[in-house]
Structures are given as C-alpha cells and as structure tokens.
Scaffold this motif. Structure first.
Motif, PDB file in Angstrom:
ATOM      1  N   LEU A  85      42.365  29.749  36.131  1.00 41.71           N
ATOM      2  CA  LEU A  85      42.016  29.969  37.528  1.00 41.71           C
ATOM      3  C   LEU A  85      41.845  31.461  37.724  1.00 41.71           C
ATOM      4  CD1 LEU A  85      44.654  27.531  38.762  1.00 41.71           C
ATOM      5  CD2 LEU A  85      42.334  27.479  39.650  1.00 41.71           C
ATOM      6  N   VAL A  86      40.728  31.832  38.302  1.00 46.60           N
ATOM      7  CA  VAL A  86      40.472  33.272  38.371  1.00 46.60           C
ATOM      8  C   VAL A  86      39.618  33.614  39.593  1.00 46.60           C
ATOM      9  CG1 VAL A  86      38.425  33.104  36.885  1.00 46.60           C
ATOM     10  CG2 VAL A  86      39.709  35.245  36.950  1.00 46.60           C
ATOM     11  N   PRO A  87      39.911  34.737  40.252  1.00 44.53           N
ATOM     12  CA  PRO A  87      39.036  35.153  41.349  1.00 44.53           C
ATOM     13  C   PRO A  87      37.629  35.393  40.818  1.00 44.53           C
ATOM     14  CG  PRO A  87      41.059  36.481  41.321  1.00 44.53           C
ATOM     15  CD  PRO A  87      41.055  35.652  40.072  1.00 44.53           C
TER      16      PRO A  87
ATOM     17  N   ASP B 258      33.896  38.090  32.910  1.00 43.81           N
ATOM     18  CA  ASP B 258      34.707  38.601  31.804  1.00 43.81           C
ATOM     19  C   ASP B 258      35.511  37.498  31.136  1.00 43.81           C
ATOM     20  OD1 ASP B 258      34.017  41.355  32.109  1.00 43.81           O
ATOM     21  OD2 ASP B 258      35.232  41.364  33.940  1.00 43.81           O
ATOM     22  N   VAL B 259      35.970  36.553  31.937  1.00 38.85           N
ATOM     23  CA  VAL B 259      36.755  35.453  31.385  1.00 38.85           C
ATOM     24  C   VAL B 259      35.872  34.568  30.499  1.00 38.85           C
ATOM     25  CG1 VAL B 259      38.016  33.344  31.958  1.00 38.85           C
ATOM     26  CG2 VAL B 259      38.474  35.452  33.226  1.00 38.85           C
ATOM     27  N   LEU B 260      34.651  34.291  30.980  1.00 32.33           N
ATOM     28  CA  LEU B 260      33.740  33.470  30.183  1.00 32.33           C
ATOM     29  C   LEU B 260      33.431  34.157  28.856  1.00 32.33           C
ATOM     30  CD1 LEU B 260      31.196  32.204  32.877  1.00 32.33           C
ATOM     31  CD2 LEU B 260      33.280  31.101  32.032  1.00 32.33           C
ATOM     32  N   LYS B 261      33.250  35.461  28.921  1.00 33.80           N
ATOM     33  CA  LYS B 261      32.931  36.206  27.708  1.00 33.80           C
ATOM     34  C   LYS B 261      34.116  36.139  26.729  1.00 33.80           C
ATOM     35  CE  LYS B 261      31.336  40.608  25.882  1.00 33.80           C
ATOM     36  NZ  LYS B 261      32.307  40.498  24.793  1.00 33.80           N
TER      37      LYS B 261
ATOM     38  N   SER C  22      44.411  41.613  31.103  1.00 30.55           N
ATOM     39  CA  SER C  22      43.814  42.917  31.320  1.00 30.55           C
ATOM     40  C   SER C  22      42.402  42.791  31.888  1.00 30.55           C
ATOM     41  CB  SER C  22      43.920  43.793  30.074  1.00 30.55           C
ATOM     42  OG  SER C  22      42.843  43.543  29.222  1.00 30.55           O
ATOM     43  N   VAL C  23      41.615  41.798  31.465  1.00 28.60           N
ATOM     44  CA  VAL C  23      40.272  41.710  32.043  1.00 28.60           C
ATOM     45  C   VAL C  23      40.282  41.192  33.478  1.00 28.60           C
ATOM     46  CG1 VAL C  23      39.086  41.454  29.812  1.00 28.60           C
ATOM     47  CG2 VAL C  23      39.605  39.417  31.173  1.00 28.60           C
ATOM     48  N   THR C  24      41.368  40.590  33.902  1.00 25.89           N
ATOM     49  CA  THR C  24      41.398  40.060  35.273  1.00 25.89           C
ATOM     50  C   THR C  24      42.413  40.797  36.133  1.00 25.89           C
ATOM     51  OG1 THR C  24      43.098  38.427  34.754  1.00 25.89           O
ATOM     52  CG2 THR C  24      40.810  37.735  34.449  1.00 25.89           C
ATOM     53  N   LYS C  25      42.900  41.904  35.652  1.00 26.10           N
ATOM     54  CA  LYS C  25      43.903  42.707  36.366  1.00 26.10           C
ATOM     55  C   LYS C  25      45.115  41.870  36.781  1.00 26.10           C
ATOM     56  CE  LYS C  25      41.024  46.465  37.650  1.00 26.10           C
ATOM     57  NZ  LYS C  25      39.673  45.944  37.379  1.00 26.10           N
ATOM     58  N   GLY C  26      45.422  40.864  35.987  1.00 22.44           N
ATOM     59  CA  GLY C  26      46.604  40.052  36.265  1.00 22.44           C
ATOM     60  C   GLY C  26      46.346  38.908  37.234  1.00 22.44           C
ATOM     61  N   TYR C  27      45.096  38.739  37.678  1.00 21.31           N
ATOM     62  CA  TYR C  27      44.833  37.725  38.692  1.00 21.31           C
ATOM     63  C   TYR C  27      44.445  36.355  38.152  1.00 21.31           C
ATOM     64  CZ  TYR C  27      45.672  40.443  42.812  1.00 21.31           C
ATOM     65  OH  TYR C  27      46.295  41.133  43.793  1.00 21.31           O
ATOM     66  N   ALA C  28      44.459  36.189  36.848  1.00 25.35           N
ATOM     67  CA  ALA C  28      44.121  34.871  36.316  1.00 25.35           C
ATOM     68  C   ALA C  28      45.398  34.098  36.034  1.00 25.35           C
ATOM     69  CB  ALA C  28      43.330  35.025  35.023  1.00 25.35           C
ATOM     70  N   SER C  29      45.357  32.800  36.228  1.00 29.36           N
ATOM     71  CA  SER C  29      46.477  32.013  35.731  1.00 29.36           C
ATOM     72  C   SER C  29      45.921  31.071  34.669  1.00 29.36           C
ATOM     73  CB  SER C  29      47.171  31.254  36.851  1.00 29.36           C
ATOM     74  OG  SER C  29      46.260  30.481  37.552  1.00 29.36           O
ATOM     75  N   PHE C  30      46.758  30.794  33.707  1.00 29.34           N
ATOM     76  CA  PHE C  30      46.281  30.146  32.496  1.00 29.34           C
ATOM     77  C   PHE C  30      47.268  29.071  32.092  1.00 29.34           C
ATOM     78  CE2 PHE C  30      46.774  30.380  27.773  1.00 29.34           C
ATOM     79  CZ  PHE C  30      45.595  29.770  27.426  1.00 29.34           C
ATOM     80  N   ASP C  31      46.753  27.950  31.703  1.00 28.57           N
ATOM     81  CA  ASP C  31      47.614  26.882  31.239  1.00 28.57           C
ATOM     82  C   ASP C  31      46.844  26.131  30.156  1.00 28.57           C
ATOM     83  OD1 ASP C  31      49.770  25.281  31.064  1.00 28.57           O
ATOM     84  OD2 ASP C  31      49.199  23.971  32.721  1.00 28.57           O
TER      85      ASP C  31
END
Ligand code: GTP
Length: 596
Positions: A410-412, A418-421, A461-470
C-alpha cells in the motif's frame, strides 16, 4: 459475565503516539490497579524481560468498568506486537478481539506503521474508534488529523475522541466508546469448546503460559484439552486472567480472554492461531491457521570464537520462547563454529540477531540470508537446501525450485512509480493494481529470494516510509538458479556464497566484488577478489598492495600516540577474520551482502 457485557479490543498506534500511556490511564481510571501500585507503563514488562532474559509477551489486561448506564462491563485489552514484520501474529491477535482503538498523535498525524496495523484491524472486521491523543500540547491539530484519518485510511473520524493520555482528558469518553461503539463478542455457552490460541510464552515458574480467547463453550480447570493442529492432549492445571497480574479463575466462557497452564514444556508445542478444544471433541478448526515455518536461513557465528558456548546458551534461551526460530550447529571453513538459524522473515532475523548482541553481549557475523530451495536430483530425489554452501555439484542436479510470495504493498500515489520499478527489478510479476483515495494497492508475485536481502529497506527509502508491505508464501516454482561463490586471494569464502538467478548473477557478482574491494583493507600484497559460478569467473577486482603502517605518520617521539594507535590496531584485529593470508573485517560480511 454475559456476552453482552464483554468488550474485547486492541490498540493500534504508531510508535510514540501514546499507546502505553493510554492503556495505563484506562487501567488506572477504572481502579484495576490500586493507585499505590500503579507504575508507569503497566503493560510494558521490559524490566522483567531484561531481568530474566526472556520475553514476557502477555501484554493483556482485563478491566472491570461500571459504565454511565450503571451496568458492569468486562473490557479485555490485548496488546498487539508493534512490528508489522510479525504480520501473522498481529493478524492472529486482531482476530481474537472485535474492535480497536486507533490512537493517533494529534500533533503528528497518521504514519506508515499505523496504516499497516489498522488495515489488519479492518481485515479482521473490527469496529474502530479513532482517538486523537496529546491534545494538551499546543501543536495539536485535531481537525487536520481527523481529516487525514478519513482521507488516508478511509474510516469515519467524525466521532474521533479527543484525549490527553497525559492529563486524563477524554479517558471517560474513551471507556464509554468502548462499551457503546464496539460490538460484544458472539459465542455459544452450550456448544463444544472452541478456543483460539492467541499467544504463548515461557515463564520460569509456571512453564508455558497459553493465552486463549474462548469462542464457544466453557473451559474449566482440571479438564483435558487438545490442540487441534497436532492432536496433543494436555491436562489444564491453571486458568486465569490478567489484571494485569495473573489472577486465577475457575473457568472461562464464550467471549472471554485468559490464560491456561498445562505442564507444557516448550513454547514450540503450542502454535499461535491453533484451535483448542476438549480432549474427545471434534470441532471445525478456526480458519486461516498456518503453523509458522522458518523461511529464511542464515549462519550466526561469534566474532570471537571463544564465545561459541555463550552463543549456544543465548540461542537456546531465545528458542525456548520463540517457536518460529529454529537452529542447528554449523561449521564453516572461514568462520569456525556457529549456527545455521531459521527465521520467519528478515526482520525476525534482525530482531534475534540484535537481541543476541545486545542482551548477551556477543558480537556476531551474520552470513547471507537464504531461502529454502528445493533441489531435484537427476536420480529423482528431492532435497531441501538451507545453505548455499551445501549446494551439490551441478552434474547431479536436474533442476532447482525457489519459493515465491504474493506481496501486497500500500503506497501513496506519488511513490507508486518507484515501487513498481523496485518490484520489477526484483523479478516481480504484477498481479493487481487498485486505488483507494490517494493510495495505491499493488499486488506482486515475487521470488522470496529477492525480498530477503534488503527489500524492506529499499521500499522504505523509495517511499519515505509511507509504504506498508505484507506478504504470504504462495509456493515453489522452478527457475534458472545458480550458486555464486566468492574468492578472496583465490580462497573461496563460503560465508559469502549465495544462490542467484542466472540472469542477475553477473550484476550481483560485480556489485559484490566492487564492494569487497572497498571493505577489505589493503595488505602488503596484491589480492584478487572474484565472483564465480562453478569454475567460471564472472566478475573480478584486484586490491592493490600497500604498506599498512598507521604509525608511520608519527615522526619522532610521541610514544603515547604511537601506543594508542597500536592499541587501536589490536582491537581492530580482533574483529578481523583470517582467510588464507587475508584478513577480512566483519563489517565486510554484513555490508557486502546488502545490495544498493
Ligand atoms: P511505544 O511504547 O514506544 O510503542 O510508544 P507508545 O505508543 O506506547 O507511546 P507512549 O505511551 O510510550 O508515549 C510516548 C510519549 O508520549 C511518552 O513520552 C509519553 O509520556 C508521551 N505522551 C503520551 N500521551 C501523551 C499526551 O496525551 N500528552 C502528552 N503531552 N504526552 C503524551
């Protein structure tokens, strides 16, 4: 207590937003603990934890509360581990309760960690009451934060309660909200016993303590129970609740949360998420149970080989209280005696490694984390590979399979590209992409092997801490995997060998040798550093020779300075490992294995 008068809840919060302080205030204002016994942070058992060198996990408390309507309620608070990394444990404890308080610091707003946990609560169908905390501070901006809760998380914040856990403002309203806004549990007194094993931990006096949530039926002291997953039968010798100290009770009924002890010797005999019933009863197991299996392996070696026995002690103690952590002895030509250890994930690995270093004061060398591969031999046999160093000769291997995961991120919006890359770079296959407000949810099929290195760090680092991952494991798939060895001065360094995808081997090999070139200090002779697959060198660097004499710069007489420098050298030496004629500093192992 009738079901209608029980409320079970957890508190979801970002670190430092005031979860412990709020819990303390709820306990104190209901006189669960007499004022004179009230210590700061009742739920924080760290002191005991430190004293005994084991984790006291039961951050759970039963609060008696007489509401404004004059009725007496039982409120059970279960603390969830803050770590998103133990997503499975968080999701289990969330399923043991019906509602959550979402605590957000009104001077800060919603943060990444809040998101991951609040989505777990939403997944568990919780009723959620937002709490805006720290309103005593001048920087508090409740309207903005309430709006943010609606925008970012997508839950109604119009009824958010404004609280100062510090001064006690809003605590009464919070208790009333727990009673009136959170649902009562459901369950049947007359049905066969069905309970959820929420957590378990080892207590040196009582043995294994099992935290259970009763779904249906009633559990009494003296009864014989069965853990559905493994069929083991135990005699219940004690039942109780936490207030927050242990208090023995005669029985626990539907909707209630409490503990049992049953002369269980090891935490690993109990499994979080398991279903508990009476000895002879057949009940349908609770959905979603998966025994935790180690999926990431690495070697832990003491920097100072004389600490091997201390390391064994530390690992034994930690394993006693952590069923998902496995280990066996390992010897390495380069690193000497150590342990090959299995973990639930990379963060689990880091937590254990830090604890060994911090609590047991042992400096460790950690080898490259590796997933569990399946090797299919030419003769048809299959074996699991936990350590790249054990990879058999390719001539006897038919093919290899590696574990894959389904990752949900989940990402803003603004960081989506950047996440897709990142996922694409890690051999990911996109499966889904949806939007919720200004947040995107992407689902990727990824090889676990590409995630165990530094995926979390990169994602952060690519999301400045705003992604959550599971993520969850999906299964095994064959791919073109090879073992890459690293040679320093023509000696293979087994601790640095790793399994990689053939197409990425050269890139990884090059990155590795370049890094090692910077990490290994120059010696008096030239040192070739190579990465190889089988006998074939795929990347090479040469470290040129140098006279390494740090005292050379001190002309003449400053003897103290000279001695100091020599002492420093000596201390540094202890952290070095000898490979043939070459000394490699231990940081080199850790840094070399990070990708960037
Ligand atoms: P961890 O235990 O680190 O996960 O944090 P937590 O979420 O439990 O936060 P904790 O309760 O430890 O509070 C963090 C800091 O905020 C502490 O210094 C508290 O004293 C302070 N704090 C908590 N609630 C309030 C409040 O309402 N007002 C003010 N001014 N400070 C608060």
């Amino acid at each position: 207590t009738p079901l209608s008068h029980i409320r079970n809840f957890s508190i979801v919060a970002h670190i430092d937003h005031g979860k412990s302080t709020l819990a303390d205030r709820l306990i104190q204002s209901t006189h669960t603990v007499a004022d004179r016994d009230m210590k700061e942070q009742m739920l924080d058992a760290m002191d005991i934890e430190r004293e005994r060198g084991i984790t006291i996990k039961a951050n759970t408390v039963r609060i008696d509360y007489v509401a404004d309507n004059g009725e007496a309620y039982v409120l059970n608070l279960i603390d969830t581990p803050g770590h998103v990394d133990f997503a499975y444990e968080v999701s289990r404890s969330m399923r043991a309760v019906e509602g959550s308080l979402l605590v957000v610091d009104s001077t800060q707003g919603v943060e990444a960690q809040t998101l991951a946990n609040v989505y777990q609560a939403i997944d568990a169908d919780h009723e959620i009451v937002p709490i805006l905390n720290k309103i005593d501070l001048p920087a508090a901006d409740c309207d903005r934060v309430a709006e943010q809760i609606e925008d970012v998380i997508g839950i109604d914040a119009s009824g958010a309660i404004r609280v100062s856990a510090k001064t006690g403002v809003g605590i009464k309203e919070t208790l009333e909200a727990i009673v009136h806004r959170l649902p009562a549990p459901k369950g049947e007194e007359d049905a066969d016993l069905k309970a959820m094993l929420v957590d378990s931990w080892y207590d040196s006096y009582l043995g294994v303590i099992v935290l259970v949530r009763i779904i249906d039926g009633r559990l009494k002291k003296g009864e014989r129970i069965r853990f559905v997953s493994n069929g083991t039968i135990h005699h219940v010798d004690r039942i109780g609740v936490f207030r927050p100290q242990m208090q023995v009770v005669d029985s626990l009924g539907p909707g209630e949360i409490g503990f049992l002890t049953a002369s269980i010797k090891q935490v690993r005999d109990t499994r979080v998420g398991d279903t508990v019933t009476h000895e002879k009863k057949i009940v349908k197991p609770l959905p979603g149970f998966k025994p935790s299996q180690p999926v990431v392996f690495c070697g832990l070696f003491p920097v100072d080989s004389s600490q091997f026995e201390d390391l064994r002690d530390a690992i034994d103690k930690l394993a006693l209280n952590d069923a998902s952590f496995s280990f066996e002895m390992e010897t390495s030509a380069a690193l000497g005696f150590g342990f090959r250890c299995g973990f639930l994930g990379l963060l689990h690995l880091e937590v254990i490694r830090d604890r060994i270093e911090r609590e047991y004061d042992i400096d460790l060398i950690t080898t490259a984390p590796s997933v569990v591969y399946r090797i299919f031999m030419r003769d048809g046999a299959m074996q699991e590979l936990h350590n790249p160093a054990d990879m058999p000769d390719l001539s006897v291997v038919d093919h290899l399979e590696e574990p894959r995961i389904k990752a949900t991120i989940l990402v803003p919006d603004e960081y989506l590209g950047d996440v897709l890359k990142l996922c694409q770079d890690r051999r990911g296959v996109q499966q889904d992409l949806t939007y919720a407000g200004s947040r995107a949810m992407v689902v990727y099929d990824l090889p676990l092997n590409e995630v165990v290195f530094d995926f979390y760090d990169r994602l952060k680092s690519v999301t400045k801490g705003y992604a959550s991952f599971d993520y969850q494991m999906t299964g095994y798939q064959t791919d073109n995997l090879v073992k890459m060895s690293v040679l320093v001065n023509d000696e293979p360094v087994d601790a640095l060998s790793m399994m990689v995808h053939r197409d990425r081997a050269e890139m990884r090999g090059r990155a590795m040798v370049e890094k090692l070139k910077d990490l290994i200090p120059r010696h008096m002779f030239k040192i070739p550093i190579q990465a190889a697959i089988g006998g074939k060198v795929i990347a090479r660097e040469t470290l040129s020779a140098m006279r390494k004499d740090v005292t050379a710069k001190c002309y003449g007489g400053d003897a103290t300075r000279k001695r100091k420098l020599l002492d420093k050298q000596k201390a540094g030496k202890k952290k070095m490992r000898q490979f043939g004629k070459v000394e490699i500093p231990q940081e080199a192992f850790i840094s070399a294995l990070k990708m960037d």
